[in-house]
Write a protein that holds these residues in place. Structure first.
Motif, PDB file in Angstrom:
ATOM      1  N   GLN A  71      48.102  43.174  51.451  1.00  0.00           N
ATOM      2  CA  GLN A  71      48.577  41.891  50.928  1.00  0.00           C
ATOM      3  C   GLN A  71      47.596  41.326  49.903  1.00  0.00           C
ATOM      4  N   LYS A  72      46.312  41.314  50.253  1.00  0.00           N
ATOM      5  CA  LYS A  72      45.295  40.773  49.336  1.00  0.00           C
ATOM      6  C   LYS A  72      45.158  41.617  48.084  1.00  0.00           C
ATOM      7  N   VAL A  73      45.130  42.929  48.261  1.00  0.00           N
ATOM      8  CA  VAL A  73      44.955  43.814  47.113  1.00  0.00           C
ATOM      9  C   VAL A  73      46.194  43.771  46.219  1.00  0.00           C
ATOM     10  N   ALA A  74      47.383  43.729  46.794  1.00  0.00           N
ATOM     11  CA  ALA A  74      48.602  43.637  45.988  1.00  0.00           C
ATOM     12  C   ALA A  74      48.594  42.369  45.139  1.00  0.00           C
ATOM     13  N   SER A  75      48.165  41.269  45.714  1.00  0.00           N
ATOM     14  CA  SER A  75      48.091  40.020  44.955  1.00  0.00           C
ATOM     15  C   SER A  75      47.119  40.143  43.783  1.00  0.00           C
ATOM     16  N   GLU A 111      36.531  40.183  57.275  1.00  0.00           N
ATOM     17  CA  GLU A 111      35.673  41.084  56.508  1.00  0.00           C
ATOM     18  C   GLU A 111      36.346  41.624  55.250  1.00  0.00           C
ATOM     19  N   HIS A 112      37.647  41.422  55.107  1.00  0.00           N
ATOM     20  CA  HIS A 112      38.364  41.925  53.934  1.00  0.00           C
ATOM     21  C   HIS A 112      37.829  41.334  52.633  1.00  0.00           C
ATOM     22  N   ILE A 139      29.651  51.759  47.996  1.00  0.00           N
ATOM     23  CA  ILE A 139      30.014  51.581  49.398  1.00  0.00           C
ATOM     24  C   ILE A 139      30.379  50.121  49.640  1.00  0.00           C
ATOM     25  N   ALA A 140      31.551  49.898  50.235  1.00  0.00           N
ATOM     26  CA  ALA A 140      31.982  48.560  50.631  1.00  0.00           C
ATOM     27  C   ALA A 140      32.111  48.568  52.152  1.00  0.00           C
ATOM     28  N   GLN A 141      31.042  48.179  52.815  1.00  0.00           N
ATOM     29  CA  GLN A 141      31.018  48.195  54.271  1.00  0.00           C
ATOM     30  C   GLN A 141      31.879  47.066  54.811  1.00  0.00           C
ATOM     31  N   GLY A 142      32.628  47.373  55.863  1.00  0.00           N
ATOM     32  CA  GLY A 142      33.413  46.343  56.526  1.00  0.00           C
ATOM     33  C   GLY A 142      34.432  46.960  57.463  1.00  0.00           C
ATOM     34  N   ASP A 143      34.731  46.256  58.518  1.00  0.00           N
ATOM     35  CA  ASP A 143      35.693  46.689  59.533  1.00  0.00           C
ATOM     36  C   ASP A 143      37.070  46.166  59.150  1.00  0.00           C
ATOM     37  N   ILE A 144      37.974  47.060  58.813  1.00  0.00           N
ATOM     38  CA  ILE A 144      39.317  46.684  58.372  1.00  0.00           C
ATOM     39  C   ILE A 144      40.072  45.917  59.450  1.00  0.00           C
ATOM     40  N   SER A 145      39.752  46.140  60.715  1.00  0.00           N
ATOM     41  CA  SER A 145      40.443  45.442  61.796  1.00  0.00           C
ATOM     42  C   SER A 145      40.029  43.977  61.901  1.00  0.00           C
ATOM     43  N   VAL A 146      38.977  43.595  61.202  1.00  0.00           N
ATOM     44  CA  VAL A 146      38.500  42.204  61.208  1.00  0.00           C
ATOM     45  C   VAL A 146      38.894  41.587  59.864  1.00  0.00           C
TER      46      VAL A 146
END
Length: 189
Positions: free
Chosen positions: A126-130, A70-71, A60-67
């Motif tokens: 963007q972060k994951v693609a990098s 938190e990415h 589980i990777a908890q975090g609000d994608i809209s923030v």
């Protein structure tokens, strides 16, 4: 040989959970995500348990994608447990806070939809693609980013304008990212 790893946002239930289960059945290890913590989200714990039953390692990777802040924590949770991300499914999304006349649409409701459905999706991609581009692409494991949008990207619904606009933005972000990565081994759909 290692299993491919998939991060699915908004995956404690619904479409995201179904994606996680299908990928687990297909041989992926899974990272499920919810903005709620494990202690606040019974669905999240049930989802993790079900994915384990399918033979996949599940974190589980908890975090609000809209923030956006938190990415990094979400990504670090994935990397700490699996060292890589092979597939990102941007499923997390939200609807309009309240349907109504677009002439009375509030900035709060606009931001609510756009921050998650478009801004969060774009910057996480963007972060994951990098990371994917920096990863060892010789493993033979494909790298893929999948963005879940909606028919509301094309169908007019004036009583939930903010939702429609956010889904158009998500669709355009998908096309732009696909074009940018077209000559790499990272596929975007």
């Amino acid at each position: 040989m290692r299993k491919p790893v998939a991060l699915i946002t908004g995956s404690s239930r619904g479409i995201g959970f179904a994606c996680a289960c299908q990928l687990a059945k297909s041989g992926f290890d899974i990272v499920i995500n919810s903005r709620n913590s494990q202690s606040d989200n019974h669905d999240l714990l049930l989802a993790k348990e079900e994915i384990h039953k399918l033979g996949a390692k599940c974190v589980i990777a908890q975090g609000d994608i809209s923030v956006i802040a938190e990415h990094e924590n979400i990504i670090q949770t994935v990397l700490k447990n699996f060292e890589t991300i092979d597939c990102l499914i941007n499923n997390a999304g939200t609807g309009a806070k309240r349907r109504g006349d677009l002439l009375h649409l509030t900035e709060d409701s606009w931001d609510h939809c756009l921050n998650l459905n478009a801004k969060g999706l774009f910057f996480l991609s963007q972060k994951v693609a990098s990371l994917m581009l920096d990863d060892d692409l010789s493993t033979g494991i494909n790298k893929t980013i999948i963005n879940i949008t909606s028919c509301s990207a094309k169908i007019l619904s004036p009583d939930r304008a903010e939702y429609c606009v956010s889904k158009v933005a998500a669709s355009m972000a998908t096309q732009l990212l696909a074009l940018r990565l077209a000559d790499t081994k990272v596929k975007v759909i």
